[in-house]
Enzyme design. Sequence first.
Site, PDB file in Angstrom:
ATOM      1  N   ASP A  15       0.864  -1.183   0.000  1.00 32.22           N
ATOM      2  CA  ASP A  15       0.000   0.000   0.000  1.00 32.22           C
ATOM      3  C   ASP A  15       0.901   1.234   0.000  1.00 32.22           C
ATOM      4  O   ASP A  15       2.096   1.144   0.285  1.00 32.22           O
ATOM      5  CB  ASP A  15      -0.898   0.005   1.251  1.00 32.22           C
ATOM      6  CG  ASP A  15      -1.772   1.248   1.316  1.00 32.22           C
ATOM      7  OD1 ASP A  15      -2.469   1.535   0.326  1.00 32.22           O
ATOM      8  OD2 ASP A  15      -1.724   1.968   2.332  1.00 32.22           O
ATOM      9  N   SER A  16       0.295   2.379  -0.267  1.00 35.83           N
ATOM     10  CA  SER A  16       1.041   3.637  -0.223  1.00 35.83           C
ATOM     11  C   SER A  16       1.484   3.972   1.204  1.00 35.83           C
ATOM     12  O   SER A  16       2.332   4.836   1.389  1.00 35.83           O
ATOM     13  CB  SER A  16       0.167   4.760  -0.768  1.00 35.83           C
ATOM     14  OG  SER A  16      -1.042   4.812  -0.044  1.00 35.83           O
ATOM     15  N   TYR A  47      -0.368   8.589  -2.224  1.00 35.40           N
ATOM     16  CA  TYR A  47      -0.309   8.443  -3.680  1.00 35.40           C
ATOM     17  C   TYR A  47      -1.482   9.185  -4.348  1.00 35.40           C
ATOM     18  O   TYR A  47      -1.429   9.491  -5.521  1.00 35.40           O
ATOM     19  CB  TYR A  47      -0.438   6.969  -4.083  1.00 35.40           C
ATOM     20  CG  TYR A  47       0.764   6.065  -3.859  1.00 35.40           C
ATOM     21  CD1 TYR A  47       1.899   6.487  -3.178  1.00 35.40           C
ATOM     22  CD2 TYR A  47       0.744   4.757  -4.364  1.00 35.40           C
ATOM     23  CE1 TYR A  47       2.981   5.624  -2.979  1.00 35.40           C
ATOM     24  CE2 TYR A  47       1.822   3.895  -4.184  1.00 35.40           C
ATOM     25  CZ  TYR A  47       2.936   4.324  -3.487  1.00 35.40           C
ATOM     26  OH  TYR A  47       3.994   3.465  -3.305  1.00 35.40           O
ATOM     27  N   CYS A  78      -3.721  -0.934  -2.052  1.00 40.36           N
ATOM     28  CA  CYS A  78      -3.951   0.486  -2.308  1.00 40.36           C
ATOM     29  C   CYS A  78      -4.929   0.668  -3.473  1.00 40.36           C
ATOM     30  O   CYS A  78      -4.661   0.213  -4.593  1.00 40.36           O
ATOM     31  CB  CYS A  78      -2.619   1.137  -2.635  1.00 40.36           C
ATOM     32  SG  CYS A  78      -2.729   2.902  -2.942  1.00 40.36           S
ATOM     33  N   ASN A  79      -6.035   1.351  -3.210  1.00 36.01           N
ATOM     34  CA  ASN A  79      -7.015   1.601  -4.279  1.00 36.01           C
ATOM     35  C   ASN A  79      -6.408   2.453  -5.388  1.00 36.01           C
ATOM     36  O   ASN A  79      -6.657   2.225  -6.563  1.00 36.01           O
ATOM     37  CB  ASN A  79      -8.240   2.332  -3.719  1.00 36.01           C
ATOM     38  CG  ASN A  79      -9.165   1.411  -2.951  1.00 36.01           C
ATOM     39  OD1 ASN A  79     -10.222   1.044  -3.433  1.00 36.01           O
ATOM     40  ND2 ASN A  79      -8.760   1.018  -1.756  1.00 36.01           N
ATOM     41  N   THR A  80      -5.609   3.435  -4.981  1.00 34.60           N
ATOM     42  CA  THR A  80      -5.026   4.341  -5.979  1.00 34.60           C
ATOM     43  C   THR A  80      -4.092   3.574  -6.908  1.00 34.60           C
ATOM     44  O   THR A  80      -4.189   3.687  -8.139  1.00 34.60           O
ATOM     45  CB  THR A  80      -4.276   5.496  -5.265  1.00 34.60           C
ATOM     46  OG1 THR A  80      -5.216   6.169  -4.412  1.00 34.60           O
ATOM     47  CG2 THR A  80      -3.694   6.466  -6.247  1.00 34.60           C
ATOM     48  N   GLU A 157      -6.031   9.606   9.336  1.00 39.70           N
ATOM     49  CA  GLU A 157      -4.668   9.466   9.870  1.00 39.70           C
ATOM     50  C   GLU A 157      -4.437  10.333  11.099  1.00 39.70           C
ATOM     51  O   GLU A 157      -3.591  10.025  11.935  1.00 39.70           O
ATOM     52  CB  GLU A 157      -3.632   9.759   8.778  1.00 39.70           C
ATOM     53  CG  GLU A 157      -3.684   8.677   7.713  1.00 39.70           C
ATOM     54  CD  GLU A 157      -2.456   8.579   6.831  1.00 39.70           C
ATOM     55  OE1 GLU A 157      -1.491   9.325   7.058  1.00 39.70           O
ATOM     56  OE2 GLU A 157      -2.490   7.744   5.913  1.00 39.70           O
ATOM     57  N   CYS A 189     -11.244   3.337  -1.013  1.00 40.70           N
ATOM     58  CA  CYS A 189      -9.974   3.835  -0.475  1.00 40.70           C
ATOM     59  C   CYS A 189      -9.701   3.064   0.806  1.00 40.70           C
ATOM     60  O   CYS A 189     -10.625   2.783   1.574  1.00 40.70           O
ATOM     61  CB  CYS A 189     -10.080   5.333  -0.185  1.00 40.70           C
ATOM     62  SG  CYS A 189      -8.614   6.019   0.602  1.00 40.70           S
ATOM     63  N   HIS A 191      -8.591   3.877   3.577  1.00 41.47           N
ATOM     64  CA  HIS A 191      -8.906   4.528   4.852  1.00 41.47           C
ATOM     65  C   HIS A 191     -10.400   4.578   5.163  1.00 41.47           C
ATOM     66  O   HIS A 191     -10.787   4.771   6.311  1.00 41.47           O
ATOM     67  CB  HIS A 191      -8.376   5.958   4.851  1.00 41.47           C
ATOM     68  CG  HIS A 191      -6.884   6.065   4.849  1.00 41.47           C
ATOM     69  ND1 HIS A 191      -6.088   5.473   3.887  1.00 41.47           N
ATOM     70  CD2 HIS A 191      -6.038   6.703   5.701  1.00 41.47           C
ATOM     71  CE1 HIS A 191      -4.819   5.749   4.142  1.00 41.47           C
ATOM     72  NE2 HIS A 191      -4.765   6.489   5.235  1.00 41.47           N
TER      73      HIS A 191
HETATM   74  N1  DGL Z   1      -4.012   3.925   0.046  1.00 40.60           N
HETATM   75  C1  DGL Z   1      -4.641   4.986  -0.715  1.00 40.60           C
HETATM   76  C2  DGL Z   1      -5.877   4.419  -1.426  1.00 40.60           C
HETATM   77  O1  DGL Z   1      -6.428   3.419  -1.050  1.00 40.60           O
HETATM   78  C3  DGL Z   1      -5.035   6.146   0.175  1.00 40.60           C
HETATM   79  C4  DGL Z   1      -3.858   6.953   0.659  1.00 40.60           C
HETATM   80  C5  DGL Z   1      -3.078   7.586  -0.456  1.00 40.60           C
HETATM   81  O2  DGL Z   1      -3.594   8.517  -1.115  1.00 40.60           O
HETATM   82  O3  DGL Z   1      -1.955   7.147  -0.680  1.00 40.60           O
HETATM   83  O4  DGL Z   1      -6.306   5.009  -2.386  1.00 40.60           O
END
Ligand code: DGL
Length: 273
Positions: A15-16, A47, A78-80, A157, A189, A191
């Site tokens: 993940d990011s 990210y 990570c969704n991004t 966060e 996402c 989070h």
């Molecule tokens: N992990 C990222 C996501 O799921 C969220 C945090 C980021 O922007 O890196 O999109």
Amino acid sequence: MSIDNLSERPIGIFDSGVGGLTVVAEIMKILPDENLVYFGDVGRSPYGGRSKEIITQFTRQDIRFLLEHRVKFIVAACNTASAVALDVVRKEFDIDILGVIDPGAKAAVSYTRNSRVGIIGTVATISSDSYAKSIENKDDKMKVFSLACPLFVPLVEEGYIEKDATSLIARDYLKTLIDVNIDTLVLGCTHYPLLKRVIGKVMGPAVRLVDSAEETAREAASVLAAKNLLRREGGEVVHKFYVSDVPDRFSQIAQQFLGQNINNITRVDITRY
Ligand code: DGL
């Protein structure tokens, strides 16, 4: 290597940053006997506001790092990264990589009754249109409404889960989705599962929330079972955590994502990969 040895290897998850621990938590629930190696790119997080080129390059490096740990299967938590980079990057590696988009999209299509689905995520995830494409590919009658909610990541966060400020921001962001009469909303996402209560309250009981972390863990379990890659030997279960900056903040925040403390966190230089 024989298939037997392969099944004993760990699952790699990246993940990011810290958010992917929501996916780790679900994988630990559904696959408690599996060894895990987690990489959180905290040094380059978030990210979600970055360009496709940068996210793609970071994703490649995250995967190369996990491969060094001889993982049997990779989950892009990570969704991004999943939305922006995975279609391209997946072809460059000789290992199965599961992203979070398809499991979330599949669940949304099966849950919706009125074929009107909302997606929330980072700016990069929403601009990629990956969730909408995946949903519409599964059923072309679906109407998808996408919305970026960039403030949700820093709020989570900072521990602003139950604060009035978070409810206010959620109400402001989500009003456009209320107006379009969706009955299903994908939390696109890492989070956002932590904001389920707040988001659920704003959207109301008629809207079903899809937790992409939960759906992805279920999909990981069924892919591993289908490929005969579930761990068989039993014995001690080892979870290793790696991050790309000092681990202090990661370990502080990790508690709320994972519901347990993490001690064995190692810092790595991800730019070497
Ligand atoms: N992990 C990222 C996501 O799921 C969220 C945090 C980021 O922007 O890196 O999109």
